[in-house]
Design a protein around this motif. Structure first.
Motif, PDB file in Angstrom:
ATOM      1  N   VAL A 109      51.985  18.679  20.436  1.00 52.69           N
ATOM      2  CA  VAL A 109      51.652  19.885  19.996  1.00 52.69           C
ATOM      3  C   VAL A 109      50.046  20.013  19.700  1.00 52.69           C
ATOM      4  N   LEU A 110      49.375  18.752  19.262  1.00 53.88           N
ATOM      5  CA  LEU A 110      48.032  18.805  19.197  1.00 53.88           C
ATOM      6  C   LEU A 110      47.219  19.094  20.238  1.00 53.88           C
ATOM      7  N   SER A 111      47.933  18.623  21.556  1.00 54.23           N
ATOM      8  CA  SER A 111      47.120  18.983  22.741  1.00 54.23           C
ATOM      9  C   SER A 111      47.553  20.381  23.209  1.00 54.23           C
ATOM     10  N   ILE A 112      48.302  20.886  22.923  1.00 59.72           N
ATOM     11  CA  ILE A 112      48.594  22.192  23.376  1.00 59.72           C
ATOM     12  C   ILE A 112      47.698  23.252  22.463  1.00 59.72           C
ATOM     13  N   LEU A 113      47.686  22.834  20.887  1.00 60.25           N
ATOM     14  CA  LEU A 113      46.650  23.611  20.320  1.00 60.25           C
ATOM     15  C   LEU A 113      45.290  23.582  20.516  1.00 60.25           C
ATOM     16  N   ILE A 114      44.743  22.311  21.105  1.00 62.15           N
ATOM     17  CA  ILE A 114      43.518  22.250  21.310  1.00 62.15           C
ATOM     18  C   ILE A 114      43.348  23.031  22.736  1.00 62.15           C
ATOM     19  N   THR A 115      44.174  22.984  23.857  1.00 70.38           N
ATOM     20  CA  THR A 115      44.281  23.642  25.121  1.00 70.38           C
ATOM     21  C   THR A 115      44.215  24.988  24.811  1.00 70.38           C
ATOM     22  N   VAL A 116      44.854  25.749  24.082  1.00 64.94           N
ATOM     23  CA  VAL A 116      45.143  27.042  23.738  1.00 64.94           C
ATOM     24  C   VAL A 116      43.575  27.690  23.228  1.00 64.94           C
ATOM     25  N   LEU A 117      42.971  26.755  22.195  1.00 63.84           N
ATOM     26  CA  LEU A 117      41.780  26.952  21.598  1.00 63.84           C
ATOM     27  C   LEU A 117      40.763  27.322  22.685  1.00 63.84           C
ATOM     28  N   SER A 118      40.699  25.983  23.715  1.00 68.77           N
ATOM     29  CA  SER A 118      39.736  26.112  24.347  1.00 68.77           C
ATOM     30  C   SER A 118      39.912  27.165  25.671  1.00 68.77           C
ATOM     31  N   PHE A 119      41.100  27.474  25.781  1.00 64.66           N
ATOM     32  CA  PHE A 119      41.313  28.615  26.711  1.00 64.66           C
ATOM     33  C   PHE A 119      41.067  29.986  26.285  1.00 64.66           C
ATOM     34  N   VAL A 120      41.360  30.160  25.084  1.00 58.44           N
ATOM     35  CA  VAL A 120      40.876  31.614  24.379  1.00 58.44           C
ATOM     36  C   VAL A 120      39.507  31.625  24.415  1.00 58.44           C
ATOM     37  N   LYS A 121      38.795  30.632  23.978  1.00 61.05           N
ATOM     38  CA  LYS A 121      37.341  30.693  23.886  1.00 61.05           C
ATOM     39  C   LYS A 121      36.614  31.100  25.316  1.00 61.05           C
ATOM     40  N   GLY A 122      37.228  30.257  26.033  1.00 64.92           N
ATOM     41  CA  GLY A 122      36.665  30.247  27.506  1.00 64.92           C
ATOM     42  C   GLY A 122      37.086  31.519  28.067  1.00 64.92           C
ATOM     43  N   TYR A 123      38.284  32.273  27.989  1.00 64.37           N
ATOM     44  CA  TYR A 123      38.677  33.604  28.672  1.00 64.37           C
ATOM     45  C   TYR A 123      37.715  34.507  27.998  1.00 64.37           C
ATOM     46  N   HIS A 124      37.539  34.290  26.417  1.00 65.03           N
ATOM     47  CA  HIS A 124      36.645  35.593  26.038  1.00 65.03           C
ATOM     48  C   HIS A 124      35.332  35.671  26.705  1.00 65.03           C
ATOM     49  N   ILE A 125      34.854  34.212  27.170  1.00 64.05           N
ATOM     50  CA  ILE A 125      33.432  34.405  27.584  1.00 64.05           C
ATOM     51  C   ILE A 125      33.493  34.900  29.363  1.00 64.05           C
ATOM     52  N   LEU A 126      34.513  34.590  30.071  1.00 63.31           N
ATOM     53  CA  LEU A 126      34.687  34.831  31.273  1.00 63.31           C
ATOM     54  C   LEU A 126      35.213  36.268  31.764  1.00 63.31           C
ATOM     55  N   GLN A 127      35.610  36.991  30.702  1.00 61.15           N
ATOM     56  CA  GLN A 127      36.528  38.228  30.895  1.00 61.15           C
ATOM     57  C   GLN A 127      35.519  39.562  31.350  1.00 61.15           C
ATOM     58  N   SER A 128      34.454  39.500  30.988  1.00 59.81           N
ATOM     59  CA  SER A 128      33.425  40.473  31.455  1.00 59.81           C
ATOM     60  C   SER A 128      33.469  40.560  33.112  1.00 59.81           C
TER      61      SER A 128
END
Length: 300
Positions: free
Chosen positions: A134-153
């Motif tokens: 669960v901890l690993s999934i939360l960290i991965t989701v946090l990283s993914f959301v933050k990274g996607y926000h940067i790369l979505q443009s």
């Protein structure tokens, strides 16, 4: 066109990954068959099976991430890298959990906390594995959301837009992904070290008691301590060989097009390719399954 040195280490990395996936796949199949027969596994085998699964997918995601970044898109490779983060984190925590399990089970300290843990660690293992996931999934989701926000443009062929995107990716890696990765990697590593130190202290205490009582030097408990410590020191060597190159590549990132990148990948994943063989040869259940498979291939 890649240089001959780059091609050599690419091929070496693929062969190394194949060895790792075969070894971890064997562990998963053997323990998975036992689980389907009994619908349960001993706590130590639960951790080994979970570790085998996380390492198997870690190697797959590493291959996809590296080769996709090299041949297609580095920016999209960043997102694959964040997916890679899930099996990477679980591998670290499952490895640490195995060391903690051995430490609690074998330590002979007279403190009440160790007595309490010794009797309850087995029932805690499924929950510890679940919370690690669960901890690993939360960290991965946090990283993914933050990274996607940067790369979505959207990025066109405009030079300035590509420059801005690359700058955003570097800023994301240095100011968010790097501190997060260091936290992820170093916390379980220190817990792992503490477990080994406690186990060594327990062995020294046991040796002192043996000398005081003139006990048999071939005491089975001491032999179990020594065998387990050898296993954990091998774990520590592989843990370090995986951790240090990973931290170096995070702090001083190397282009995926560079030969040094592929050299570091070979060094980083060398332990993961070797360690399954060590586990198979030093775990009686896995060793028996391997001998049976080699003597009777039809049973595999």
């Amino acid at each position: 066109m890649p240089s001959l040195l780059t091609v050599f280490f690419m091929i070496f990395f693929l062969l190394e990954s194949l060895v790792a996936m075969i070894g971890n796949g064997f562990i998963i199949v053997v323990l998975g068959r036992e689980w389907t027969r009994c619908w349960t596994l001993p706590p130590g085998d639960m951790i080994l099976a979970s570790l085998g699964i996380s390492r198997f997918f870690l190697q797959w995601t590493a291959i996809i991430n590296d080769f996709y970044s090299y041949f297609f898109s580095i920016s999209q490779g960043v997102l694959f890298g964040m997916v890679w983060n899930l099996p990477n984190v679980t591998t670290f925590w499952f490895t640490t959990l195995l060391a903690v399990f051995y430490c609690v089970k074998l330590s002979s300290f007279n403190h009440s906390i160790f007595f309490w843990l010794k009797w309850r660690i087995s029932r805690f293992v499924p929950w510890l594995l679940l919370w690690s996931l669960v901890l690993s999934i939360l960290i991965t989701v946090l990283s993914f959301v933050k990274g996607y926000h940067i790369l979505q443009s959207p990025v066109t062929g405009n030079y300035s837009e590509k420059t801005i995107l690359n700058a955003n990716i570097r800023a994301f890696q240095m100011h968010f992904f790097l501190p997060l990765q260091l936290f992820i990697l170093l916390i379980p590593f220190f817990v792992f070290l503490v477990s080994i130190i406690l186990l060594i202290s327990s062995l020294c205490q046991h040796l002192g008691n043996m000398e005081h009582h003139s006990a048999n030097p071939q005491d089975p408990r001491m032999q179990v301590h020594i065998i387990t410590l050898k296993s954990l020191f091998f774990f520590l060597l592989l843990f370090t060989s995986y951790l240090l190159p990973l931290i170096i590549t995070i702090i001083a990132p190397v282009s995926v097009c560079s030969s040094w990148f592929w050299i570091w990948e070979v060094v980083t994943y060398a332990g993961i390719s070797i360690h399954p063989a060590f586990l198979i040869l030093n775990t009686s259940k896995l060793r028996r399954a391997l001998k049976k498979m080699l003597h009777d291939p039809q049973s595999a």
